[in-house]
Design a protein around this motif. Structure first.
Motif, mmCIF file in Angstrom:
data_model
loop_
_atom_site.group_PDB
_atom_site.id
_atom_site.type_symbol
_atom_site.label_atom_id
_atom_site.label_comp_id
_atom_site.label_asym_id
_atom_site.label_seq_id
_atom_site.Cartn_x
_atom_site.Cartn_y
_atom_site.Cartn_z
ATOM 1 N N PHE A 19 -30.671 -47.254 12.838
ATOM 2 C CA PHE A 19 -31.097 -45.847 13.385
ATOM 3 C C PHE A 19 -30.186 -44.880 13.522
ATOM 4 C CE2 PHE A 19 -34.970 -48.583 14.077
ATOM 5 C CZ PHE A 19 -35.746 -47.956 12.943
ATOM 6 N N HIS A 20 -30.426 -43.639 12.938
ATOM 7 C CA HIS A 20 -29.119 -42.649 12.851
ATOM 8 C C HIS A 20 -29.104 -41.885 14.302
ATOM 9 C CE1 HIS A 20 -26.424 -39.701 11.718
ATOM 10 N NE2 HIS A 20 -26.098 -40.244 10.383
ATOM 11 N N PRO A 21 -27.924 -41.630 14.761
ATOM 12 C CA PRO A 21 -27.740 -41.144 16.203
ATOM 13 C C PRO A 21 -28.071 -39.482 16.149
ATOM 14 C CG PRO A 21 -25.616 -41.613 15.034
ATOM 15 C CD PRO A 21 -26.607 -42.279 14.406
ATOM 16 N N VAL A 22 -27.958 -38.816 14.995
ATOM 17 C CA VAL A 22 -28.518 -37.651 14.726
ATOM 18 C C VAL A 22 -29.980 -37.162 15.229
ATOM 19 C CG1 VAL A 22 -28.679 -35.290 13.287
ATOM 20 C CG2 VAL A 22 -26.336 -36.798 13.453
ATOM 21 N N LEU A 23 -30.903 -38.115 14.748
ATOM 22 C CA LEU A 23 -32.144 -37.993 14.734
ATOM 23 C C LEU A 23 -32.742 -38.321 16.193
ATOM 24 C CD1 LEU A 23 -33.462 -39.643 11.568
ATOM 25 C CD2 LEU A 23 -32.663 -37.142 11.956
ATOM 26 N N PHE A 24 -32.110 -39.208 17.053
ATOM 27 C CA PHE A 24 -32.427 -39.452 18.346
ATOM 28 C C PHE A 24 -34.057 -40.156 18.209
ATOM 29 C CE2 PHE A 24 -34.236 -39.013 22.641
ATOM 30 C CZ PHE A 24 -33.266 -39.630 23.312
ATOM 31 N N PHE A 25 -35.056 -39.716 18.214
ATOM 32 C CA PHE A 25 -36.099 -40.326 18.178
ATOM 33 C C PHE A 25 -37.447 -39.552 17.338
ATOM 34 C CE2 PHE A 25 -40.183 -42.451 20.018
ATOM 35 C CZ PHE A 25 -39.538 -43.703 19.699
ATOM 36 N N GLY A 26 -38.378 -40.059 16.740
ATOM 37 C CA GLY A 26 -39.319 -39.384 16.226
ATOM 38 C C GLY A 26 -39.263 -39.371 14.758
ATOM 39 N N GLY A 27 -40.060 -39.981 14.025
ATOM 40 C CA GLY A 27 -39.745 -39.933 12.395
ATOM 41 C C GLY A 27 -38.410 -40.327 11.951
ATOM 42 N N GLU A 28 -37.887 -41.387 12.506
ATOM 43 C CA GLU A 28 -36.658 -41.602 12.130
ATOM 44 C C GLU A 28 -36.458 -42.871 11.308
ATOM 45 O OE1 GLU A 28 -37.850 -44.304 15.693
ATOM 46 O OE2 GLU A 28 -38.084 -42.287 14.981
ATOM 47 N N GLU A 29 -37.608 -43.400 10.743
ATOM 48 C CA GLU A 29 -37.811 -44.428 9.752
ATOM 49 C C GLU A 29 -37.228 -44.178 8.561
ATOM 50 O OE1 GLU A 29 -41.208 -44.916 12.886
ATOM 51 O OE2 GLU A 29 -40.272 -43.387 11.704
ATOM 52 N N THR A 30 -37.741 -42.763 7.858
ATOM 53 C CA THR A 30 -37.364 -42.674 6.435
ATOM 54 C C THR A 30 -35.917 -42.802 6.319
ATOM 55 O OG1 THR A 30 -39.351 -41.392 6.184
ATOM 56 C CG2 THR A 30 -37.490 -40.763 4.774
ATOM 57 N N LEU A 31 -34.989 -42.338 7.151
ATOM 58 C CA LEU A 31 -33.621 -42.309 7.105
ATOM 59 C C LEU A 31 -33.011 -43.597 7.020
ATOM 60 C CD1 LEU A 31 -31.017 -40.736 6.663
ATOM 61 C CD2 LEU A 31 -30.810 -40.452 9.128
ATOM 62 N N LEU A 32 -33.717 -44.501 7.757
ATOM 63 C CA LEU A 32 -33.250 -45.780 7.661
ATOM 64 C C LEU A 32 -33.522 -46.738 6.222
ATOM 65 C CD1 LEU A 32 -32.102 -48.407 8.850
ATOM 66 C CD2 LEU A 32 -33.986 -49.067 10.001
ATOM 67 N N ALA A 33 -34.947 -46.283 5.877
ATOM 68 C CA ALA A 33 -35.175 -46.784 4.382
ATOM 69 C C ALA A 33 -34.387 -46.206 3.556
ATOM 70 C CB ALA A 33 -36.633 -46.574 4.261
ATOM 71 N N TYR A 34 -33.955 -45.003 3.445
ATOM 72 C CA TYR A 34 -33.031 -44.451 2.780
ATOM 73 C C TYR A 34 -31.563 -45.116 2.664
ATOM 74 C CZ TYR A 34 -35.629 -40.159 1.703
ATOM 75 O OH TYR A 34 -36.740 -39.106 1.474
ATOM 76 N N ASP A 35 -31.269 -45.284 3.592
ATOM 77 C CA ASP A 35 -30.040 -46.163 3.898
ATOM 78 C C ASP A 35 -29.737 -47.485 3.445
ATOM 79 O OD1 ASP A 35 -28.734 -43.640 4.495
ATOM 80 O OD2 ASP A 35 -28.736 -43.957 6.780
ATOM 81 N N LEU A 36 -30.888 -48.078 3.861
ATOM 82 C CA LEU A 36 -31.018 -49.524 3.284
ATOM 83 C C LEU A 36 -31.110 -49.609 1.762
ATOM 84 C CD1 LEU A 36 -33.645 -50.902 5.879
ATOM 85 C CD2 LEU A 36 -31.338 -51.874 5.587
ATOM 86 N N ALA A 37 -31.761 -48.749 1.209
ATOM 87 C CA ALA A 37 -32.043 -48.696 -0.345
ATOM 88 C C ALA A 37 -30.878 -48.185 -1.146
ATOM 89 C CB ALA A 37 -32.883 -47.865 -0.842
ATOM 90 N N ALA A 38 -29.964 -47.396 -0.639
ATOM 91 C CA ALA A 38 -28.735 -46.877 -0.801
ATOM 92 C C ALA A 38 -27.616 -47.819 -0.684
ATOM 93 C CB ALA A 38 -28.305 -45.494 0.051
#
Length: 292
Positions: free
Chosen positions: A169-188
């Motif tokens: 999970f990305h440090p810029v987001l901290f918490f709340g709706g953080e899942e999409t970015l991880l899904a993007y990064d996994l797919a990438a």
């Protein structure tokens, strides 16, 4: 499946009674998974409760609240090949962790699976289940279930190596709706992200809304756009939020918080590969009710 194939990570803060209920459910599972609780600097009796009532649970006590990054601390503390996330108000159905390990074993490219989530004492199907099942991304021959780029963090299982490869999970987001970015990064990074309804999680959220969550979700959706999506897309989403901010105090605060974090987001900007961007746009279109 080896009983130690799946560990569970829980990030928590100031929710001792709910956490105790979750741990009782997890420790009663037939799989009896290893559990790591990462405490985000609670100032209630969370740590005393864990020491007193759950001596077999590994605890990582953080000196400051690190939000969703606490999950990565927990992943690093485990050595199981697969890691299931629970929140302090969610747990896994009997057999779910064993089933998830079998799915991962059979699909080496799978990086994350999203479970079927049942909500509350009535075990009602979370509306997100239907959204995920209807994903326009379809199936891949080497993956189980339908491909997705979103999930519920408290109802997912990850391949530990894939999670760490994507950076967690990305440090810029901290918490709340953080899942999409991880899904993007996994797919990438070439990892599959799918919805597997045969794996079941239970979620018993507190009926009272968490202060600040609507703001965090709006903020992090926009930051995710700046971190990974094309600049015209990020600019358009910024204009949308600015327009909403004229009448909505949540949007106004989310815009302020986004602007405060924007330099860090721009410094970590890494646009998605074309094939992942196409998938993200297909999901954008579907969520807007248009034909993909």
């Amino acid at each position: 499946m080896n009983r130690a194939s799946v560990g569970v990570v829980i990030a928590t803060r100031n929710r001792a009674p709910s956490l105790a209920r979750t741990l009782r459910h997890l420790l009663d599972l037939p799989e009896r998974p290893p559990v790591v609780v990462v405490d985000n600097a609670s100032d209630d009796d969370t740590r005393d409760m864990l020491t007193r009532d759950f001596p077999g649970v590994d605890v990582v006590a953080l000196s400051a609240n690190r939000g969703a990054l606490a999950r990565t601390v927990g992943v690093r503390a485990l050595n199981t090949p697969y890691v299931a996330f629970s929140d302090d108000d969610s747990w896994w159905a009997p057999g779910a962790l064993s089933r998830s390990a079998d799915v991962f074993d059979a699909h080496p490219r799978l990086g994350l699976l999203s479970a079927h989530t049942l909500v509350g004492p009535a075990a009602a199907s979370d509306p997100l289940n239907d959204v995920l099942a209807a994903s326009p991304l379809g199936r891949a021959t080497d993956l189980p279930g339908v491909q997705i780029l979103g999930f519920l963090a408290c109802a997912c299982v990850v391949r530990r190596s894939a999670y760490l490869d994507a950076g967690g999970f990305h440090p810029v987001l901290f918490f709340g709706g953080e899942e999409t970015l991880l899904a993007y990064d996994l797919a990438a990074r070439g990892w599959g992200v799918t919805h597997c309804p045969e794996v079941v999680a239970h979620h018993h959220p507190d009926p009272s809304p968490r202060t600040g969550r609507p703001v965090a979700v709006l903020r992090n959706a926009l930051l995710t756009a700046w971190l990974r999506r094309p600049l015209p897309y990020a600019l358009a989403r910024t204009r949308d939020l600015a327009a909403d901010a004229r009448r909505d105090p949540h949007a106004r605060r989310a815009l302020r918080e986004t602007l405060a974090r924007l330099p860090a987001a721009l410094g970590a900007r890494r646009p998605l590969p074309p094939h992942v961007e196409r998938a993200a746009r297909a999901l954008d279109t579907a969520s807007a009710g248009e034909t993909v």
